[in-house]
Write an enzyme that holds these catalytic residues in place. Sequence first.
Site, PDB file in Angstrom:
ATOM      1  N   GLY A  12       0.786  -1.238   0.000  1.00 57.45           N
ATOM      2  CA  GLY A  12       0.000   0.000   0.000  1.00 57.45           C
ATOM      3  C   GLY A  12       0.813   1.280   0.000  1.00 57.45           C
ATOM      4  N   SER A  13       2.048   1.243  -0.514  1.00 61.37           N
ATOM      5  CA  SER A  13       2.829   2.490  -0.493  1.00 61.37           C
ATOM      6  C   SER A  13       2.279   3.512  -1.490  1.00 61.37           C
ATOM      7  CB  SER A  13       4.312   2.224  -0.748  1.00 61.37           C
ATOM      8  OG  SER A  13       4.555   1.930  -2.096  1.00 61.37           O
ATOM      9  N   ASN A  14       1.739   3.055  -2.607  1.00 61.31           N
ATOM     10  CA  ASN A  14       1.123   4.017  -3.536  1.00 61.31           C
ATOM     11  C   ASN A  14      -0.122   4.644  -2.911  1.00 61.31           C
ATOM     12  OD1 ASN A  14       2.384   4.370  -6.321  1.00 61.31           O
ATOM     13  ND2 ASN A  14       2.570   2.154  -6.015  1.00 61.31           N
ATOM     14  N   MET A  89      -3.715  -6.774  -7.085  1.00 65.97           N
ATOM     15  CA  MET A  89      -3.152  -7.845  -7.915  1.00 65.97           C
ATOM     16  C   MET A  89      -4.228  -8.839  -8.343  1.00 65.97           C
ATOM     17  SD  MET A  89      -0.290  -6.495  -7.984  1.00 65.97           S
ATOM     18  CE  MET A  89       1.085  -7.474  -8.544  1.00 65.97           C
ATOM     19  N   ARG A  90      -5.244  -8.293  -8.991  1.00 64.77           N
ATOM     20  CA  ARG A  90      -6.331  -9.152  -9.434  1.00 64.77           C
ATOM     21  C   ARG A  90      -6.934  -8.562 -10.692  1.00 64.77           C
ATOM     22  NH1 ARG A  90      -9.981 -13.035  -7.277  1.00 64.77           N
ATOM     23  NH2 ARG A  90     -11.938 -12.690  -8.357  1.00 64.77           N
ATOM     24  N   LEU A  92      -9.622  -7.485 -13.332  1.00 65.39           N
ATOM     25  CA  LEU A  92     -11.022  -7.070 -13.231  1.00 65.39           C
ATOM     26  C   LEU A  92     -11.769  -7.521 -14.484  1.00 65.39           C
ATOM     27  CD1 LEU A  92     -10.306  -3.533 -11.815  1.00 65.39           C
ATOM     28  CD2 LEU A  92     -11.478  -5.383 -10.602  1.00 65.39           C
ATOM     29  N   HIS A 108       1.536   0.731 -13.010  1.00 64.58           N
ATOM     30  CA  HIS A 108       2.287  -0.484 -13.335  1.00 64.58           C
ATOM     31  C   HIS A 108       3.782  -0.158 -13.369  1.00 64.58           C
ATOM     32  CE1 HIS A 108       2.891  -4.489 -14.892  1.00 64.58           C
ATOM     33  NE2 HIS A 108       3.739  -3.969 -15.761  1.00 64.58           N
ATOM     34  N   GLU A 141     -10.533  -3.555 -20.659  1.00 64.30           N
ATOM     35  CA  GLU A 141     -10.782  -4.964 -20.322  1.00 64.30           C
ATOM     36  C   GLU A 141      -9.564  -5.862 -20.543  1.00 64.30           C
ATOM     37  OE1 GLU A 141     -12.192  -2.851 -22.433  1.00 64.30           O
ATOM     38  OE2 GLU A 141     -13.878  -3.891 -23.347  1.00 64.30           O
ATOM     39  N   ASP A 144      -3.191  -4.475 -18.294  1.00 63.45           N
ATOM     40  CA  ASP A 144      -2.181  -3.407 -18.400  1.00 63.45           C
ATOM     41  C   ASP A 144      -2.168  -2.757 -19.784  1.00 63.45           C
ATOM     42  OD1 ASP A 144      -1.431  -3.986 -15.777  1.00 63.45           O
ATOM     43  OD2 ASP A 144       0.091  -5.424 -16.399  1.00 63.45           O
TER      44      ASP A 144
HETATM   45  C1  GAR Z   1       3.761  -1.262  -7.212  1.00 58.18           C
HETATM   46  O1  GAR Z   1       5.082  -1.324  -7.665  1.00 58.18           O
HETATM   47  C2  GAR Z   1       2.786  -1.292  -8.381  1.00 58.18           C
HETATM   48  O2  GAR Z   1       3.265  -0.598  -9.498  1.00 58.18           O
HETATM   49  C3  GAR Z   1       2.719  -2.768  -8.654  1.00 58.18           C
HETATM   50  O3  GAR Z   1       2.676  -3.368  -7.384  1.00 58.18           O
HETATM   51  C4  GAR Z   1       3.381  -2.535  -6.453  1.00 58.18           C
HETATM   52  C5  GAR Z   1       2.465  -2.247  -5.290  1.00 58.18           C
HETATM   53  O4  GAR Z   1       3.163  -1.571  -4.287  1.00 58.18           O
HETATM   54  N1  GAR Z   1       1.582  -3.107  -9.452  1.00 58.18           N
HETATM   55  C6  GAR Z   1       1.588  -4.057 -10.361  1.00 58.18           C
HETATM   56  O5  GAR Z   1       2.546  -4.766 -10.607  1.00 58.18           O
HETATM   57  C7  GAR Z   1       0.267  -4.213 -11.108  1.00 58.18           C
HETATM   58  N2  GAR Z   1       0.417  -5.123 -12.204  1.00 58.18           N
HETATM   59  P1  GAR Z   1       2.383  -0.807  -3.151  1.00 58.18           P
HETATM   60  O6  GAR Z   1       1.362  -1.794  -2.578  1.00 58.18           O
HETATM   61  O7  GAR Z   1       3.430  -0.445  -2.146  1.00 58.18           O
HETATM   62  O8  GAR Z   1       1.713   0.396  -3.768  1.00 58.18           O
END
Ligand code: GAR
Length: 200
Positions: A12-14, A89-90, A92, A108, A141, A144
């Site tokens: 969840g850092s983003n 990570m799922r 949709l 991404h 749909e 990425d």
């Molecule tokens: C991030 O690097 C994001 O870009 C990636 O997962 C990480 C989540 O980090 N997303 C994907 O790879 C989506 N295909 P976070 O939970 O610290 O935000």
Amino acid sequence: MKRLGILLSGRGSNFEAIADNVAAGKIPAEIAVVISNRPEARGLEVARQRGLNAVCIPSKGMEREAYDRLLIEELKKNRVDLICLAGFMRLLSAMFVREFPLRILNIHPSLLPAFPGLDAQHQALEHGVKISGCTVHFVDENLDAGPIIVQAAVPVLNDDTVETLSARILKEEHRIYTEAINIVLSGKFRIEGRRVILED
Ligand code: GAR
């Protein structure tokens, strides 16, 4: 005030970067709900600590559309204007995407269309690219694949590991997600084919 819905599965850092910028007035919106599909997600705990509306809807063992119907219900209940996937990570379903046209963003950790899917930073190192980065795009749909809103590039260094490259990319992720959200919230863009054209 526009209402954001955040979907996450892990660290969840983003989400935290978005929440910090919302709190600092750098995103003109409020976080209406944070939803995790995994009960153990650190991001869910962080959302609770921040006093946000944090909801777990476990996805384990659920059929895709049945799960997505639960998500739609929760997002609609919270009258969300924009959905931000932040390490969700799922996949949709097309049904979910149709429910919120041009109102779902994803981040991404690669310069799409290079290295979609899982372990993008590992894929970049394996391929031997000299530059990688991150992408915020509209969700359609396909995986990425939707129109690109903002990208940022970082160098790949000789002694990089997945960890060091991921950290360099993550710093840019935290910056460009807010930039992309603000573009979309402002409405100052149009889409021509696959191109997101910023207006003034
Ligand atoms: C991030 O690097 C994001 O870009 C990636 O997962 C990480 C989540 O980090 N997303 C994907 O790879 C989506 N295909 P976070 O939970 O610290 O935000």
